[in-house]
Scaffold this motif. Sequence first.
Motif, PDB file in Angstrom:
ATOM      1  N   THR A   1       0.848  -1.192   0.000  1.00 37.73           N
ATOM      2  CA  THR A   1       0.000   0.000   0.000  1.00 37.73           C
ATOM      3  C   THR A   1       0.884   1.241   0.000  1.00 37.73           C
ATOM      4  OG1 THR A   1      -1.737  -1.158   1.207  1.00 37.73           O
ATOM      5  CG2 THR A   1      -1.824   1.250   1.208  1.00 37.73           C
ATOM      6  N   ALA A   2       0.597   2.165  -0.886  1.00 39.53           N
ATOM      7  CA  ALA A   2       1.404   3.382  -1.003  1.00 39.53           C
ATOM      8  C   ALA A   2       1.130   4.318   0.166  1.00 39.53           C
ATOM      9  CB  ALA A   2       1.099   4.089  -2.313  1.00 39.53           C
ATOM     10  N   LYS A   3       2.197   4.956   0.672  1.00 41.80           N
ATOM     11  CA  LYS A   3       2.022   5.940   1.737  1.00 41.80           C
ATOM     12  C   LYS A   3       1.270   7.157   1.206  1.00 41.80           C
ATOM     13  CE  LYS A   3       6.218   4.563   4.227  1.00 41.80           C
ATOM     14  NZ  LYS A   3       7.554   4.995   4.711  1.00 41.80           N
ATOM     15  N   LYS A   4       1.613   7.558  -0.014  1.00 38.43           N
ATOM     16  CA  LYS A   4       0.905   8.650  -0.687  1.00 38.43           C
ATOM     17  C   LYS A   4       0.416   8.113  -2.033  1.00 38.43           C
ATOM     18  CE  LYS A   4       3.515  12.466   1.380  1.00 38.43           C
ATOM     19  NZ  LYS A   4       4.363  13.664   1.091  1.00 38.43           N
ATOM     20  N   PRO A   5      -0.811   7.594  -2.072  1.00 36.72           N
ATOM     21  CA  PRO A   5      -1.311   6.972  -3.313  1.00 36.72           C
ATOM     22  C   PRO A   5      -1.218   7.924  -4.506  1.00 36.72           C
ATOM     23  CG  PRO A   5      -2.802   6.554  -1.484  1.00 36.72           C
ATOM     24  CD  PRO A   5      -1.804   7.558  -0.985  1.00 36.72           C
TER      25      PRO A   5
ATOM     26  N   LEU B   1      -0.517   6.303  -7.976  1.00 37.41           N
ATOM     27  CA  LEU B   1      -0.199   5.403  -9.084  1.00 37.41           C
ATOM     28  C   LEU B   1      -0.732   5.930 -10.415  1.00 37.41           C
ATOM     29  CD1 LEU B   1       1.013   2.822 -10.149  1.00 37.41           C
ATOM     30  CD2 LEU B   1      -1.067   1.596  -9.455  1.00 37.41           C
ATOM     31  N   ALA B   2      -1.974   6.398 -10.434  1.00 37.52           N
ATOM     32  CA  ALA B   2      -2.562   6.884 -11.693  1.00 37.52           C
ATOM     33  C   ALA B   2      -1.759   8.049 -12.259  1.00 37.52           C
ATOM     34  CB  ALA B   2      -4.012   7.293 -11.466  1.00 37.52           C
ATOM     35  N   ALA B   3      -1.354   8.982 -11.389  1.00 31.72           N
ATOM     36  CA  ALA B   3      -0.579  10.142 -11.851  1.00 31.72           C
ATOM     37  C   ALA B   3       0.804   9.718 -12.331  1.00 31.72           C
ATOM     38  CB  ALA B   3      -0.463  11.166 -10.730  1.00 31.72           C
ATOM     39  N   ASP B   4       1.434   8.756 -11.625  1.00 35.27           N
ATOM     40  CA  ASP B   4       2.754   8.274 -12.044  1.00 35.27           C
ATOM     41  C   ASP B   4       2.690   7.637 -13.429  1.00 35.27           C
ATOM     42  OD1 ASP B   4       3.969   9.148  -9.771  1.00 35.27           O
ATOM     43  OD2 ASP B   4       4.047   7.186  -8.772  1.00 35.27           O
ATOM     44  N   ILE B   5       1.650   6.853 -13.655  1.00 34.13           N
ATOM     45  CA  ILE B   5       1.498   6.202 -14.965  1.00 34.13           C
ATOM     46  C   ILE B   5       1.290   7.247 -16.058  1.00 34.13           C
ATOM     47  CG2 ILE B   5      -0.097   4.781 -16.320  1.00 34.13           C
ATOM     48  CD1 ILE B   5      -0.382   2.982 -13.857  1.00 34.13           C
TER      49      ILE B   5
ATOM     50  N   GLY C   1      -5.880   2.102  -7.078  1.00 39.18           N
ATOM     51  CA  GLY C   1      -5.012   3.266  -7.075  1.00 39.18           C
ATOM     52  C   GLY C   1      -4.251   3.445  -5.784  1.00 39.18           C
ATOM     53  N   GLU C   2      -4.526   2.573  -4.784  1.00 34.34           N
ATOM     54  CA  GLU C   2      -3.837   2.670  -3.494  1.00 34.34           C
ATOM     55  C   GLU C   2      -2.521   1.905  -3.494  1.00 34.34           C
ATOM     56  OE1 GLU C   2      -5.167   4.401  -0.872  1.00 34.34           O
ATOM     57  OE2 GLU C   2      -6.772   5.028  -2.232  1.00 34.34           O
ATOM     58  N   ALA C   3      -2.299   1.103  -4.542  1.00 33.83           N
ATOM     59  CA  ALA C   3      -1.116   0.239  -4.569  1.00 33.83           C
ATOM     60  C   ALA C   3       0.149   1.043  -4.817  1.00 33.83           C
ATOM     61  CB  ALA C   3      -1.285  -0.829  -5.642  1.00 33.83           C
ATOM     62  N   PHE C   4       1.262   0.504  -4.312  1.00 32.47           N
ATOM     63  CA  PHE C   4       2.569   1.111  -4.540  1.00 32.47           C
ATOM     64  C   PHE C   4       3.310   0.315  -5.605  1.00 32.47           C
ATOM     65  CE2 PHE C   4       7.169   0.934  -3.601  1.00 32.47           C
ATOM     66  CZ  PHE C   4       7.484   2.256  -3.887  1.00 32.47           C
TER      67      PHE C   4
END
Length: 593
Positions: free
Chosen positions: A407-411, A413-417, A439-442
């Motif tokens: 789980t990402a500390k600061k979700p 993922l969508a923006a990174d992609i 979108g919560e995944a790291f």
Amino acid sequence: LRLELAELQWIGIHAVIVQDLGVARFIRKNFPSLRLHASTQLAVHNLAGVLAAMEFGFKRVVVARELTAQELRRIQTAVEGLDVEIEAFCHGSLCYSYSGLCFFSGAEDARSGNRGECAYTCRKPYRILNEPGHGFLFSMKDLNTSKDLGKLVEANIHTLKIEGRKKDAQYVATSVGLYRQELNRIFGRETAPGGRSIVRDYQHDMSFSFHRDMTSLFVNGRYHENVIDLNNPTHKGVLIGQIEKVRDRTIELLSTVPLERFDGLRIDSTEDLFHSKPQHGEKVKGSLKGAQNKYRNNVSQFSLREFAIRGRRMNETNANTRVEIELPAEIELPKIGDKVYKIRSNELKRHTENLIKAPADARLRPLLSIDLKFQAVRSDETLVLSVEATLAGTHILAETVQLDYQTAKKPNLAADILDNFTILGDAACDCHVSFQGDGEAFVPRSVLKELKQKLNTALPQAIQRVKDESIQSSLDTLTHKRRELPAATHAAFAIKIDRLEYLDAIKDFAAQNPGFALSEIIFEPKRAFLGKLSPKEVFQSLFDKREGANIRLAFPTVLRAWDEPLLKAWVIAFKDAGGSRYEIGNIGARRLL
């Protein structure tokens, strides 16, 4: 055409503008990612035509220039909420005929305007044979609706179209600037993407970009203004004055507009190039020869290289200044009283050149447009990150990455992609990126980087494979064996008429030629030839005298809204008389029927 379409589907063009219905069908079947716009060459001029075009798969219809603002509003209101857009011309050259229906150039020069080969036969000068008269009898003025743009806005159409075939960058910058500025004024705000409007006197600038005399055509209704320019078929510019003195190769005049070196000038004789009996009477004015010279561009025009004020060389001057202009050696000496026009502006040229410079950060490398659909799915303690590359739903390739779920500390993922995959530089792809799932995944940046490298490596070959498949599929469509028609066993004739007196002539001809087999009479009603006869009386006569031939009712090719009630009466009378065959010459006629 197949190979061009195969390339176009990848480069992100907005649409292809199509006239030929066979080509439109071919594109829909083999290149479905290409959006279809119906060309004005289809001569769509009524609601039935727009609806028919929509059924053929067109997403936008460029309607005929001849429509009034009221007709446009009626059509737009009727299609509101349907999957079709209306595009209307607001500016540019006009054809003497409806677009797509002109045979003038093809008949005289074997260059069909309906195939993009117009020889501009209507721009030539002609002489009237049965009365005194000559001039540019068919030469239309240019369309300019900028002063009536509010009516097109009120019609609620989707798009304004500026005619710009073979026009230069200066014309494009000026005409687009003119209408953008008018839209800003109408809406009371900036309407340009990114707020890029530039405030200028574009109406004045239009005088120095190619245009003829202007007309709003039928925007305000039919017959509101004269749309023919009998005296000039080409660019005119701005009158700056008349020659007062001619000394050696220097002319002197009072210029009413500012001048600078390298402006374009033209000298015209004061002689009228047309004669029209209503205005000029029986005594002919002017000569056809002068009009022919203007058509062939045998006129005195030149770049202003040298000019002076009271003998002093100048680079520029203000309006209302007496100037001495040195003529180039190749220019024929004019006469006192001849008119001088400014046809090009060096200042406007500099302005345009600044506009067309590519920004420093501009990408000059062409990019292919594809869709990347990302999905992140958690399965127990595993994250499955998948991506599929598609073009309008057609699969190109897919890649999948599996990693331990965190789980990402600061979700984010969508923006990174989105940041990482919008441009795939090595594959030359401009990507429309979408994301679904967890979108919560790291996902470590290193994993995204590795996935990006895989796509950059695999996409070029995958895209080429899909491209080759579409090319082969389109070839299969063209080479598909079609059903053979039975061979003709005898000759049969169909004759098209628009008046009843031809029936007796046909009967006499058949009596004198026993081998003449008439299978069909095609009748197109025209009130001018039918007197006070009613539709019922006309068809009664046709069916009584047909001599065994079938009767077919021909729809007029052009059917404006006000024609429909009258045509309906003819169709009802035809059906009541036993008729069931029709000839149509426009895509809207079948639906109207």
